[in-house]
Motif scaffolding. Structure first.
Motif, PDB file in Angstrom:
ATOM      1  N   TRP A  36       0.857  -1.176   0.000  1.00 28.74           N
ATOM      2  CA  TRP A  36       0.000   0.000   0.000  1.00 28.74           C
ATOM      3  C   TRP A  36       0.900   1.234   0.000  1.00 28.74           C
ATOM      4  CZ3 TRP A  36      -5.149   0.192  -0.737  1.00 28.74           C
ATOM      5  CH2 TRP A  36      -5.890  -0.963  -0.504  1.00 28.74           C
ATOM      6  N   PHE A  37       0.563   2.149  -0.873  1.00 29.24           N
ATOM      7  CA  PHE A  37       1.254   3.436  -0.937  1.00 29.24           C
ATOM      8  C   PHE A  37       0.196   4.527  -0.828  1.00 29.24           C
ATOM      9  CE2 PHE A  37       5.610   2.416  -2.348  1.00 29.24           C
ATOM     10  CZ  PHE A  37       5.455   1.057  -2.611  1.00 29.24           C
ATOM     11  N   ARG A  38       0.640   5.748  -0.564  1.00 26.29           N
ATOM     12  CA  ARG A  38      -0.299   6.863  -0.541  1.00 26.29           C
ATOM     13  C   ARG A  38       0.357   8.114  -1.078  1.00 26.29           C
ATOM     14  NH1 ARG A  38      -0.822   7.900   6.020  1.00 26.29           N
ATOM     15  NH2 ARG A  38       1.252   8.824   6.340  1.00 26.29           N
ATOM     16  N   GLN A  39      -0.478   8.997  -1.615  1.00 28.23           N
ATOM     17  CA  GLN A  39       0.011  10.266  -2.122  1.00 28.23           C
ATOM     18  C   GLN A  39      -0.815  11.392  -1.511  1.00 28.23           C
ATOM     19  OE1 GLN A  39       0.244  10.607  -6.396  1.00 28.23           O
ATOM     20  NE2 GLN A  39       1.693  12.320  -6.227  1.00 28.23           N
ATOM     21  N   PRO A  40      -0.247  12.066  -0.505  1.00 29.28           N
ATOM     22  CA  PRO A  40      -0.947  13.213   0.089  1.00 29.28           C
ATOM     23  C   PRO A  40      -1.027  14.366  -0.912  1.00 29.28           C
ATOM     24  CG  PRO A  40       0.796  12.378   1.534  1.00 29.28           C
ATOM     25  CD  PRO A  40       1.010  11.772   0.182  1.00 29.28           C
TER      26      PRO A  40
END
Length: 124
Positions: A36-40
């Motif tokens: 899982w990755f995220r991009q704020p």
């Protein structure tokens, strides 16, 4: 065609919980690693958590350790991200990714397949 489809995002108040799901289709992922990755908003995409289907070993970014849990269901070809004690700084688009290597990586370039992302917004 390999497909990853995320779901479970939404708007939640600080301190609340969400569970993200990533359903994989197109082949069996029992020997893959999942992440899982995220991009704020306005920032680069970053690693959140990873798990090896085969061993069950998992790792987390320091910013989510103790609050997030990654798990997988081999029978359903689905990986989950349970997010508790959410903070406004967790607001981001969350992406599921699959790596054909059985050992997960924290590096985006290691992953071969990506989902379309799901928005998580945490209000203060």
């Amino acid at each position: 065609q390999v497909q990853l489809v995320e779901s479970g995002g939404g708007l939640v108040q600080a301190g609340g919980s969400l569970r993200l799901s990533c359903a994989a289709s197109g082949r069996t992922f029992s020997s893959y690693a999942m992440g899982w990755f995220r991009q704020p908003p306005g920032k680069e995409r970053e690693f959140v958590a990873g798990i090896s289907w085969r061993s069950g070993n998992a790792a987390y970014a320091d910013s989510v350790k103790g609050r997030f849990t990654i798990s997988g269901d081999n029978a359903k070809n689905t990986v989950y991200l349970q997010m508790n004690s959410l903070k406004p700084e967790d607001t981001a688009v969350y992406y599921c990714a699959a790596d054909r290597s059985p050992i997960f990586s924290t590096t985006q370039l290691a992953y071969d397949y990506w989902g379309q992302g799901t928005q998580v917004t945490v209000s203060s």
